[in-house]
Design an enzyme around this catalytic site. Sequence first.
Site, PDB file in Angstrom:
ATOM      1  N   SER A   1      15.652  35.493   2.424  1.00 58.90           N
ATOM      2  CA  SER A   1      14.593  35.212   1.447  1.00 58.90           C
ATOM      3  C   SER A   1      14.798  35.939   0.118  1.00 58.90           C
ATOM      4  CB  SER A   1      13.240  35.638   2.010  1.00 58.90           C
ATOM      5  OG  SER A   1      13.009  35.021   3.246  1.00 58.90           O
TER       6      SER A   1
ATOM      7  N   GLY B   1      15.725  33.052  16.569  1.00 56.95           N
ATOM      8  CA  GLY B   1      14.794  34.085  16.128  1.00 56.95           C
ATOM      9  C   GLY B   1      13.345  33.695  16.360  1.00 56.95           C
TER      10      GLY B   1
ATOM     11  N   GLU C   1       9.933  34.088   9.392  1.00 57.47           N
ATOM     12  CA  GLU C   1      10.857  33.186  10.106  1.00 57.47           C
ATOM     13  C   GLU C   1      10.349  31.744  10.074  1.00 57.47           C
ATOM     14  OE1 GLU C   1      13.043  34.509  13.416  1.00 57.47           O
ATOM     15  OE2 GLU C   1      12.927  36.604  12.834  1.00 57.47           O
TER      16      GLU C   1
HETATM   17  C1  LIG Z   1       6.663  41.340   6.728  1.00 56.42           C
HETATM   18  C2  LIG Z   1       7.675  40.331   6.354  1.00 56.42           C
HETATM   19  C3  LIG Z   1       8.964  40.445   6.851  1.00 56.42           C
HETATM   20  C4  LIG Z   1       9.940  39.523   6.494  1.00 56.42           C
HETATM   21  N1  LIG Z   1      11.230  39.693   6.942  1.00 56.42           N
HETATM   22  C5  LIG Z   1      12.214  38.899   6.454  1.00 56.42           C
HETATM   23  C6  LIG Z   1      13.584  39.145   6.759  1.00 56.42           C
HETATM   24  O1  LIG Z   1      13.917  40.090   7.489  1.00 56.42           O
HETATM   25  N2  LIG Z   1      14.525  38.358   6.207  1.00 56.42           N
HETATM   26  C7  LIG Z   1      14.217  37.317   5.394  1.00 56.42           C
HETATM   27  O2  LIG Z   1      15.125  36.637   4.938  1.00 56.42           O
HETATM   28  N3  LIG Z   1      12.931  37.036   5.090  1.00 56.42           N
HETATM   29  C8  LIG Z   1      11.919  37.800   5.585  1.00 56.42           C
HETATM   30  N4  LIG Z   1      10.612  37.542   5.253  1.00 56.42           N
HETATM   31  C9  LIG Z   1      10.301  36.431   4.379  1.00 56.42           C
HETATM   32  C10 LIG Z   1       9.589  35.277   5.083  1.00 56.42           C
HETATM   33  O3  LIG Z   1      10.468  34.609   5.931  1.00 56.42           O
HETATM   34  C11 LIG Z   1       8.979  34.389   4.006  1.00 56.42           C
HETATM   35  O4  LIG Z   1       7.907  35.098   3.457  1.00 56.42           O
HETATM   36  C12 LIG Z   1       8.546  33.063   4.534  1.00 56.42           C
HETATM   37  O5  LIG Z   1       9.654  32.276   4.848  1.00 56.42           O
HETATM   38  C13 LIG Z   1       7.643  32.330   3.575  1.00 56.42           C
HETATM   39  O6  LIG Z   1       8.192  32.265   2.297  1.00 56.42           O
HETATM   40  P1  LIG Z   1       7.330  32.648   1.011  1.00 56.42           P
HETATM   41  O7  LIG Z   1       6.738  33.958   1.260  1.00 56.42           O
HETATM   42  O8  LIG Z   1       8.202  32.505  -0.157  1.00 56.42           O
HETATM   43  O9  LIG Z   1       6.177  31.587   0.981  1.00 56.42           O
HETATM   44  P2  LIG Z   1       6.236  30.127   0.357  1.00 56.42           P
HETATM   45  O10 LIG Z   1       7.459  29.423   0.813  1.00 56.42           O
HETATM   46  O11 LIG Z   1       5.995  30.217  -1.108  1.00 56.42           O
HETATM   47  O12 LIG Z   1       5.006  29.439   1.041  1.00 56.42           O
HETATM   48  C14 LIG Z   1       3.662  29.582   0.565  1.00 56.42           C
HETATM   49  C15 LIG Z   1       2.786  28.574   1.276  1.00 56.42           C
HETATM   50  O13 LIG Z   1       3.196  27.239   0.945  1.00 56.42           O
HETATM   51  C16 LIG Z   1       3.434  26.512   2.109  1.00 56.42           C
HETATM   52  N5  LIG Z   1       4.529  25.556   1.872  1.00 56.42           N
HETATM   53  C17 LIG Z   1       5.739  25.801   1.321  1.00 56.42           C
HETATM   54  N6  LIG Z   1       6.470  24.694   1.307  1.00 56.42           N
HETATM   55  C18 LIG Z   1       5.720  23.709   1.855  1.00 56.42           C
HETATM   56  C19 LIG Z   1       5.925  22.334   2.135  1.00 56.42           C
HETATM   57  N7  LIG Z   1       7.087  21.729   1.854  1.00 56.42           N
HETATM   58  N8  LIG Z   1       4.933  21.641   2.683  1.00 56.42           N
HETATM   59  C20 LIG Z   1       3.760  22.230   2.994  1.00 56.42           C
HETATM   60  N9  LIG Z   1       3.509  23.531   2.776  1.00 56.42           N
HETATM   61  C21 LIG Z   1       4.482  24.267   2.203  1.00 56.42           C
HETATM   62  C22 LIG Z   1       3.805  27.543   3.148  1.00 56.42           C
HETATM   63  O14 LIG Z   1       3.574  27.061   4.464  1.00 56.42           O
HETATM   64  C23 LIG Z   1       2.875  28.674   2.780  1.00 56.42           C
HETATM   65  O15 LIG Z   1       1.620  28.440   3.345  1.00 56.42           O
HETATM   66  C24 LIG Z   1       9.609  38.444   5.638  1.00 56.42           C
HETATM   67  C25 LIG Z   1       8.309  38.324   5.160  1.00 56.42           C
HETATM   68  C26 LIG Z   1       7.344  39.252   5.485  1.00 56.42           C
HETATM   69  C27 LIG Z   1       5.978  39.114   4.911  1.00 56.42           C
END
Ligand SMILES: Cc1cc2nc3c(=O)[nH]c(=O)nc-3n(C[C@H](O)[C@H](O)[C@H](O)COP(=O)(O)OP(=O)(O)OC[C@H]3O[C@@H](n4cnc5c(N)ncnc54)[C@H](O)[C@@H]3O)c2cc1C
Lengths: 264, 383
Positions: free
Chosen positions: B130, B246, B367
């Site tokens: 991410s 995962g 994830e």
């Molecule tokens: C505590 C924590 C640990 C983490 N650990 C890791 C890690 O070790 N490695 C790593 O790579 N990442 C990690 N992450 C990142 C995590 O995987 C992402 O936060 C997650 O994939 C969501 O991405 P975003 O936060 O950018 O949200 P966004 O993608 O911006 O999503 C925001 C909202 O929009 C919705 N949305 C997005 N696209 C669509 C769509 N096409 N249709 C409908 N709804 C949609 C989502 O469901 C969500 O509700 C971690 C996050 C946290 C908070």
Amino acid sequence: MKILVAIKQVPDKNARLQIDESGTRIVETDLSWEINESDRYAVETALRLKEARGDGEVVVVTLGPERARKAISSALAMGADRGIHLVDPDFQGGDPLCVARALAAVTRAEDAPLVLCGTRADDDGYGETPILLAGLLDRPAVFLTIGVEPLDGDRLRVVRELEAARQEVSEIPLPAVLGIQSGIFDVRFTSLKGIMAAKKKPVSQPTPTELGLSAEQIGKAGRRLEVLSLAPPEKKGQCEFIEGKPEEVAATLVEKLRREAKVL
Amino acid sequence: MDQRAPLTLLTDDQEMLVTEVRRFCDEVVSPRVREMDEKGQLDPAILEHLFEMGLMGIDVPDEYGGSGMGFTEAILVIMELARVDPSVSVVCDVQNTLVNNAIRRWGTEEQRRTWLPQLASKIVGAYALSEASSGSDAFSLKARAEKTDGGWKITGNKLWITNGKEASLFLIFANVDPSKGYKGITCFLVHRDDAGFSVGKKEDKLGIRASSTVELVLDGVVVPDDRVLGEVGKGYKVAIETLNEGRIGIGAQMVGLAQGALEHAIAWAKEREQFGKPIASFQAIQTALARMDAEIESARLAVLNAARLKEAGRPFVREAAIAKWIGAEVAERAASIAVEIFGGYGFTKDYPVEKLFRDAKIGKIYEGTHTMQLLTIAKGLLA
Ligand SMILES: Cc1cc2nc3c(=O)[nH]c(=O)nc-3n(C[C@H](O)[C@H](O)[C@H](O)COP(=O)(O)OP(=O)(O)OC[C@H]3O[C@@H](n4cnc5c(N)ncnc54)[C@H](O)[C@@H]3O)c2cc1C
């Protein structure tokens, strides 16, 4: 040095025990089982002795039905080298003397200079087996042991826990029997590698005949102690909550201890 | 294990494993949970134990210094740890289901020999996909890798990286040729000591606070060719396929959390008296507990079945998404109801369910968000 550790499988400490229809035994179906707590400390003590000396063999022995095999596996996973399971039906159902006779026979067959036992079993709580065993083997014995250190020339330095926070340190020659107290140090966590390695370790199942024992010496046939009944204790005593500000509560409590309980 | 045995029936080895992990949780983890949550820090003593017990290389084969158990065992451990602390659970989860898994599956023999023995015994790994601007849309990542003589130069920032504070090894996903879109994405093994690499800000989070979540800065990190994991341009496959496994781990984490909440709720319901009786004697409390139990059982079966499918080499994308989705649903509800059963006490930090309630939320985010799991399931249905 070969160290023999006698372990017993007992019901899980948190298990809810029920008494069977005969009124003399607990119901065993659906119980979960574990190694008796002080026996786990005995295994840990043996492993530490072996590690301190840099050589030797830790052999665990248990007398019990098929299910008790798991207790042996757990001890092997902790690091013991080999297991002996007295699983033959003739061994089962005896009193502490019968168990001690079987263990004495194993000790002789194994020619083990040191035998470690837990202080007492958490289920029937006899606490007799190690004492009887030492007697049968005509060996010096130390009970309530909280520390063991190997000394030169086949001697051990042993620490015992006494009442009123006193400790006694003694020196004994081998061969000997030690009763190990629980809570004396941290028992190691079994590693996953230990669990995997345990599967490859040998467990033998000698018969009474192979150990030179006759049926009347062991098991049900050898039993002279008969359990007549088993029951939960009657609930007596009552609990009273004293409410109020801390000072008031304290005052009421002192008053009650003085007037009602008459302990002050 | 007999593939037709009941899912919840454990083998003797698994039973021993679960018993021992539970003892570790009770004796070592449990007394530290509150302080770790407050400080937002993992106690190093816990990490030491995780390595010593072999919980950081559960399904790494013996020949690579691992514990030599299987994926189901990893899942059982993640579940047990989460019962007491979901933060400790995710540390173990990321190491086993993402990092070790990716290296085993995609690494060359030499990479496996180099990294797996270290991961199983002393170093923590992290998985960095991410970025600030790419979460659900992971493949729009901006980190770049340029070919140099004998290696690669990686530039970019990663966000939300679990275990980042403790980790020595990072799986970094970067694009080698953005004109090819996701087919430029490549996975690199980056070491904490590599020049140009640094760990940035640590997040101050709602839940799983003892698990570190950090930003990574890659300022022209140069790595040799043997640090590419899998093929150049096939990083998207590494990412997708590892995350599939995962997700089963996160499902397990959520089931463990829910189970912990249920156990606390039961103990409290039996102890707390109102109207002259234990609240457990009220049917409203009983049905709440029963419903939690029924939901947790269904989620547990989904998780264990997904794990078993994976181990049997069968397709499991749908089942993994379902396992994570239902696990997260159930955990959030169970933790929430547990807080209600505790009443005012449940709303304070003096009782454990408040933390579980906060911890549960992450199950719907990382994830792949909750919605993304449903989209994965739907994709299969409509294919
Ligand atoms: C505590 C924590 C640990 C983490 N650990 C890791 C890690 O070790 N490695 C790593 O790579 N990442 C990690 N992450 C990142 C995590 O995987 C992402 O936060 C997650 O994939 C969501 O991405 P975003 O936060 O950018 O949200 P966004 O993608 O911006 O999503 C925001 C909202 O929009 C919705 N949305 C997005 N696209 C669509 C769509 N096409 N249709 C409908 N709804 C949609 C989502 O469901 C969500 O509700 C971690 C996050 C946290 C908070």
